[in-house]
Each structure stands twice: as structure tokens, then as C-alpha cells.
Write a protein that holds these residues in place. Structure first.
Motif, PDB file in Angstrom:
ATOM      1  N   UNK A 149     -12.244   4.085  -3.394  1.00 54.93           N
ATOM      2  CA  UNK A 149     -11.024   4.909  -3.725  1.00 54.93           C
ATOM      3  C   UNK A 149      -9.830   4.118  -3.011  1.00 54.93           C
ATOM      4  N   UNK A 150     -10.013   3.691  -1.702  1.00 53.07           N
ATOM      5  CA  UNK A 150      -9.039   2.907  -1.100  1.00 53.07           C
ATOM      6  C   UNK A 150      -8.725   1.667  -1.839  1.00 53.07           C
ATOM      7  N   UNK A 151      -9.471   1.106  -2.457  1.00 51.71           N
ATOM      8  CA  UNK A 151      -9.426  -0.359  -3.178  1.00 51.71           C
ATOM      9  C   UNK A 151      -8.538   0.165  -4.323  1.00 51.71           C
ATOM     10  N   UNK A 152      -8.932   1.032  -5.310  1.00 52.02           N
ATOM     11  CA  UNK A 152      -7.971   1.581  -6.149  1.00 52.02           C
ATOM     12  C   UNK A 152      -6.634   1.786  -5.621  1.00 52.02           C
ATOM     13  N   UNK A 153      -6.432   2.457  -4.667  1.00 48.95           N
ATOM     14  CA  UNK A 153      -5.232   2.882  -4.358  1.00 48.95           C
ATOM     15  C   UNK A 153      -4.299   1.539  -3.956  1.00 48.95           C
ATOM     16  N   UNK A 154      -4.877   0.723  -3.045  1.00 48.77           N
ATOM     17  CA  UNK A 154      -4.201  -0.569  -2.733  1.00 48.77           C
ATOM     18  C   UNK A 154      -3.588  -1.172  -4.009  1.00 48.77           C
ATOM     19  N   UNK A 155      -4.620  -1.302  -5.033  1.00 44.37           N
ATOM     20  CA  UNK A 155      -4.346  -1.952  -6.440  1.00 44.37           C
ATOM     21  C   UNK A 155      -3.160  -1.467  -6.848  1.00 44.37           C
ATOM     22  N   UNK A 156      -3.126  -0.208  -6.880  1.00 47.17           N
ATOM     23  CA  UNK A 156      -2.070   0.880  -7.643  1.00 47.17           C
ATOM     24  C   UNK A 156      -0.658   0.178  -6.735  1.00 47.17           C
ATOM     25  N   UNK A 157      -0.947   0.492  -5.459  1.00 46.09           N
ATOM     26  CA  UNK A 157       0.466   0.033  -4.725  1.00 46.09           C
ATOM     27  C   UNK A 157       0.861  -1.546  -5.125  1.00 46.09           C
ATOM     28  N   UNK A 158      -0.084  -2.213  -5.249  1.00 43.33           N
ATOM     29  CA  UNK A 158       0.251  -3.730  -5.517  1.00 43.33           C
ATOM     30  C   UNK A 158       0.891  -3.860  -6.838  1.00 43.33           C
TER      31      UNK A 158
ATOM     32  N   UNK B 116       1.218   6.719  -3.983  1.00 42.92           N
ATOM     33  CA  UNK B 116      -0.110   7.150  -3.159  1.00 42.92           C
ATOM     34  C   UNK B 116      -0.406   8.543  -3.549  1.00 42.92           C
ATOM     35  N   UNK B 117       0.315   9.483  -3.843  1.00 47.27           N
ATOM     36  CA  UNK B 117      -0.091  10.741  -4.238  1.00 47.27           C
ATOM     37  C   UNK B 117      -0.616  10.680  -5.423  1.00 47.27           C
ATOM     38  N   UNK B 118      -0.299   9.889  -6.544  1.00 46.60           N
ATOM     39  CA  UNK B 118      -0.912   9.998  -7.741  1.00 46.60           C
ATOM     40  C   UNK B 118      -2.416   9.249  -7.777  1.00 46.60           C
ATOM     41  N   UNK B 119      -2.554   8.456  -6.638  1.00 44.45           N
ATOM     42  CA  UNK B 119      -4.068   7.855  -6.393  1.00 44.45           C
ATOM     43  C   UNK B 119      -5.034   9.101  -6.421  1.00 44.45           C
ATOM     44  N   UNK B 120      -4.501  10.140  -5.952  1.00 43.92           N
ATOM     45  CA  UNK B 120      -5.594  11.283  -5.887  1.00 43.92           C
ATOM     46  C   UNK B 120      -6.681  11.100  -4.904  1.00 43.92           C
TER      47      UNK B 120
END
Length: 231
Positions: A154-163, A121-125
Motif C-alpha cells: 500500500x505504501x509503495x502504491x501511495x509513493x508511486x502515486x505521489x511521484x 495521499x487521501x485518494x490512495x485510500x
């Protein structure tokens, strides 16, 4: 333990998790901003823990080694499972994944397995924030209402990164059960026009009411739905 993990810890609870998230949301409301909150759902999270990944993480990230690591390996490995139904036993299967639920150590090992999620999550910036209770993951981002479209991206990219991180760790994010809600005052929410969030495998419509760790939240945080449900 991760600071923003509230499960299975002294003086931490679902109340702790909710107070932290709502405190952040109310602070942004005072700044005339809106908050986009995502509630992420995992499929059988405790049963999907990979033993090899967990033991490797305990050794390299948390410095557990030698006899202590051997004890934990002994606790995890070599377990089998059968089902008894109508007087008959199923074939015995060796359990290759999962931590024993109902044990003292199992949930703690799960928290250590999930600890890296906060790094992701932190890496998502771009200041997305997360708070977790066991496997119930909350990710949220606050923004002026005029910038709500950018916040959604931004939230979409973060959730995708988490997935993607979960997939690498044999966990599965249930994108179809992910809930997304805008929180703020009526005046600021009226400026929000984006009403869906497009994930790789699902398009999630924004909700007007969500259930967050047993508390029913509406977009304006009136708590009317929660009071009605209780009464």
C-alpha cells in the motif's frame, strides 16, 4: 493552508511536524502495531515550481483573481538571472520556473503549489497518512505486524502515486534518496520480514536509523542515536 503542513506558518515548526508523526506512531505502538514511515526527498523543489500551474491553481483552487492575481504574476514573471565569477558575468537568462527564495511570499506560494499533495495521499485510500514541512514529505501507515507485507504494498502504491503527481507538476521525487523505516517494539518488529520497498525506478532497502527533520530516529524509538549525536 493544509492542516498537515508545518512550514512558514505561525505556531508551526519542525517540532510540530515531529510531534504529530511521533504521537501517531506511539499511539499505534500502544495498540501493538508497527508503523512503516517513508521520508521522501525532492530535487530542487523550490526551483521547479511552474509559474503557469501555480497561477492556475491560485485562481481555481484558492479563488485568488483580479488585481491580487496580477500582483502575484508580476512578482513571479519576468525575472532574470546572471552569475558573476572571476570578474565576468554570464549570459542573462529568463527564469521560467521557481519561486524567489529568501522572500516572504515565495515560500507561501510554494506551500499553495504543494497543497494538492494531501488530496493525492487521501485518494490512495487504505489509511496512509502524510505530514509535510516545506518539501520534506513524510508518509506513513500503521498495521498489525502480521499484515506488514500488505502495508508495504500500500505504501509503495501511495509513493508511486505521489511521484506521478509530482511529475505532472514539474517536481521530481528522488527515489534513490527516499528513506523507509519500520517503527515499533522489538517484539512486533521481529515479526516483520519484508526489508525492501520496490519503487518504479529504485529498490529502497529499509533503514534501521533515519534522519527526520534533524532528529535521528531508530526503529524502536529509543532516541539513543540522537542523544549520542548531540552529546
Amino acid at each position: 493552508m493544509p492542516q498537515l503542513q508545518s512550514a512558514y506558518r505561525r505556531h508551526h515548526s519542525t517540532e510540530t511536524a515531529l510531534l504529530k508523526v511521533l504521537s501517531d506512531v506511539y499511539a499505534t505502538i500502544d495498540r501493538q502495531q508497527v508503523t512503516l514511515l517513508g521520508l521522501l526527498d525532492l530535487i530542487a523543489a523550490f526551483d521547479c515550481v511552474d509559474h503557469d500551474i501555480l497561477l492556475r491553481r491560485l485562481r481555481h483552487k484558492f479563488g485568488i483573481c483580479g488585481t491580487a492575481l496580477e500582483w502575484i504574476a508580476s512578482f513571479l514573471l519576468g525575472r532574470s538571472q546572471q552569475v558573476y565569477y572571476k570578474g565576468r558575468l554570464s549570459v542573462k537568462l529568463l527564469l521560467l520556473f521557481g519561486v524567489p527564495q529568501g522572500s516572504v511570499l515565495g515560500p507561501l506560494l510554494f506551500l499553495l503549489y504543494m497543497a494538492e499533495l494531501f488530496d493525492v495521499i487521501a485518494e490512495c485510500g487504505c489509511r496512509p497518512t502524510g505530514h509535510v514541512y516545506a518539501d520534506d514529505t513524510q508518509v506513513y501507515i500503521s498495521t498489525p505486524a502480521t499484515d506488514h507485507s500488505d502495508a508495504t504494498d500500500r505504501l509503495t502504491k501511495c509513493i508511486t502515486r505521489i511521484r506521478d503527481w509530482m511529475a505532472c507538476n514539474r517536481l521530481k521525487l528522488n527515489e534513490e534518496k527516499t528513506q523507509i523505516i519500520w517503527l515499533g517494539t522489538r517484539e512486533q518488529l521481529d515479526k516483520v520480514t519484508v526489508q525492501t520497498l520496490k519503487l518504479p525506478n529504485a529498490t529502497v532497502p529499509f533503514s534501521s536509523v533515519v534522519n527526520d527533520l534533524g532528529v535521528v530516529l531508530d526503529s524502536q524509538l529509543t532516541m539513543a542515536n540522537h542523544v549520542a549525536a548531540l552529546s
